[in-house]
Design an enzyme around this catalytic site. Structure first.
Site, short mmCIF file in Angstrom:
data_model
loop_
_atom_site.label_atom_id
_atom_site.label_comp_id
_atom_site.label_asym_id
_atom_site.label_seq_id
_atom_site.Cartn_x
_atom_site.Cartn_y
_atom_site.Cartn_z
N LEU A 99 31.47 27.59 36.07
CA LEU A 99 31.02 26.59 36.76
C LEU A 99 29.61 26.11 36.70
CD1 LEU A 99 31.53 24.78 39.63
CD2 LEU A 99 30.53 26.77 41.00
N CYS A 100 29.40 24.76 36.56
CA CYS A 100 28.09 24.23 36.41
C CYS A 100 27.70 23.56 37.52
CB CYS A 100 27.99 23.19 35.12
SG CYS A 100 26.44 22.65 34.76
N ILE A 101 26.75 24.06 38.43
CA ILE A 101 26.15 23.53 39.63
C ILE A 101 24.75 23.68 39.61
CG2 ILE A 101 27.20 25.36 41.07
CD1 ILE A 101 27.69 22.94 43.30
#
Length: 181
Positions: A99-101
């Site tokens: 995940l990229c957040i």
């Protein structure tokens, strides 16, 4: 030797905090999120199940599994979330499931200048606030800084009235998550 003692003490403090936060998540009624330990004796690795409702971009609802891994320096450093197979087709999820957040990026200035330090990791975040942010990301994917370029391009094209290819790929992903494929 002192550095090892400090690291060990920090890990113990992190473990106590994570045990408390896991217990709080089990006793609260958070719709769409289920958490537990991957291995009973490792508080630093959580299994997460996100139940995506029918009203979001993931048409028809879905169940996505992920592993949230906390560093021994938690809460000073962020955890990492990696979705398991099937990996959601999403602009903010790398094809390998990571995940990229922004809130999971290290608490420092962004060397590319895209994010301000205030958008990045802060120790005030909890597993609950992180997972609620992830759920909202399924409702409103961020295609401005994509981890999956193909998903971002298809989403943009669809938003601009183009073919419903993003929706088609997402539906396939949802069916896989529900065991229909």
């Amino acid at each position: 030797m002192a550095a090892n003692a400090t690291s060990s003490g920090q890990a113990t403090g992190s473990a106590r905090l994570l045990q408390k936060q896991l217990k709080e998540m089990h006793t609260s009624d958070i719709s769409g999120i289920s958490v537990g330990l991957v291995h009973e004796n490792n508080i630093f690795e959580w299994e997460v199940i996100l139940m995506i409702n029918d009203d979001c971009k993931y048409y028809g609802g879905a169940y996505f599994r992920a592993v949230m891994t906390f560093p021994s320096e938690y809460p000073h450093l962020p955890p990492k979330i990696v979705f398991q197979t099937p990996v959601p087709f999403h602009p903010n999820i790398y094809p390998n499931g990571e995940l990229c957040i922004s809130i999971l990026h290290p608490p420092e200035e962004d060397k590319y200048g895209y994010e301000s330090a205030s958008e990045r990791w802060s120790p005030v975040q909890t597993p609950e606030t992180i997972l609620l942010s992830v759920l909202s990301l399924f409702n409103e994917p961020n295609d401005e800084s994509p981890a999956n370029l193909d998903a971002a391009k298809l989403l943009r094209a669809e938003r601009e009235g183009g073919p419903k290819e993003f929706r088609k790929r997402v539906r396939q992903c949802v069916r896989e998550s529900l065991g229909e494929i």
